[in-house]
Design a protein around this motif. Sequence first.
Motif, short mmCIF file in Angstrom:
data_model
loop_
_atom_site.label_atom_id
_atom_site.label_comp_id
_atom_site.label_asym_id
_atom_site.label_seq_id
_atom_site.Cartn_x
_atom_site.Cartn_y
_atom_site.Cartn_z
N GLN A 183 47.74 -36.68 54.84
CA GLN A 183 46.01 -37.25 55.30
C GLN A 183 45.81 -37.29 56.56
N ARG A 216 47.84 -34.84 58.47
CA ARG A 216 47.69 -33.54 59.08
C ARG A 216 45.92 -33.09 58.78
N GLN A 217 45.15 -33.36 57.51
CA GLN A 217 43.79 -33.09 57.61
C GLN A 217 43.10 -34.08 59.15
N LEU A 218 43.56 -34.70 59.22
CA LEU A 218 42.62 -35.44 60.33
C LEU A 218 42.98 -34.84 61.68
N SER A 263 43.89 -31.72 62.00
CA SER A 263 43.19 -30.74 62.06
C SER A 263 41.25 -29.93 62.06
N LEU A 264 41.25 -31.19 61.86
CA LEU A 264 39.54 -31.63 62.02
C LEU A 264 39.23 -32.47 63.31
N GLY A 265 39.54 -32.70 64.59
CA GLY A 265 39.92 -32.68 65.35
C GLY A 265 40.09 -33.99 65.66
N ARG A 266 39.88 -34.83 64.53
CA ARG A 266 40.02 -36.79 64.96
C ARG A 266 41.43 -37.00 65.16
N HIS A 319 43.18 -27.67 71.83
CA HIS A 319 43.35 -28.29 72.61
C HIS A 319 44.21 -28.40 74.09
N ASP A 368 45.20 -23.37 61.95
CA ASP A 368 44.50 -24.74 63.12
C ASP A 368 45.36 -26.00 63.25
N PRO A 397 45.31 -29.98 66.91
CA PRO A 397 44.86 -29.35 66.97
C PRO A 397 44.51 -27.87 67.78
#
Length: 276
Positions: free
Chosen positions: A214, A216-218, A220-223, A173, A239, A170
Amino acid sequence: METRELRYFVAVAEERHFGRAAERLGIAQPPLSRAIQQLERRVGARLLERTSREVRLTGAGAVLLAEGRAALDAVDAAERRTRRAAGGGPELVLVAKAGASEELLAKILAAYAAEPGAVEVDVQLCGPGQQERLLRDGRADVALLHRPFDSTAGFDTEDLATEGQSLFLPAGHPLSTRSRLRLADVADMPLPRWPGPDGTYADGPGPQVRDTMQLRQLVSLGRATAVLPDSARHGLADDIVAVPVVDAPRVTTVVAWPPHSRSRAVADLVRCAARS
């Protein structure tokens, strides 16, 4: 050697238990035992070591398991492709990993569509490692695979592109401002866990992921963070930052098809892929 005998043997070899294999096959255990004994007489070798607690493969049995799986895959593939041809389905099925080699796949499809005599192409996007299985069992005619992650054993292949890998993380970071990284820099990070061939996940601290979208979304969320081929940068959101990992294994994208294929459509698509 009969296909039925091979299916029975593979079931016993994978289950390591006659009772479980019989249940899986939907037959009684005595005829299963007799079929395995008949198979051992037919090949002239002991295939299984039986004890009261388990069944173990002999050296000959391990060879037959590998060869038997390949033979059964070929039989299933022939049946599926024949049924598809008889049913008027798509003339060419191409399988690729979702979110991987997107630009290359688009170029291949555009080049093939411009070919005289091009047929309908059904593009199936799947999860990591599934392309190989779909190609082996006849649900696909051609596939995009990625070495060293996917096995190309038993296929004819043409190398298309080789690329490095980057750490996707992200924006904001601490490592996102670096111009380059090494694997040692990410060794302690909880990287994502992909499903194995049987669909299960290994134990570990990283999140379970099914596909690149999936993941990429994680990220993006910083997870999550992940080391992925550089081509995954395509369409990257603002992001997410990708930093090259200079000592990560290089990834080669190949187009793969069954060695016995005599399909003109497959040959034309492979030729277009090689030029893309």
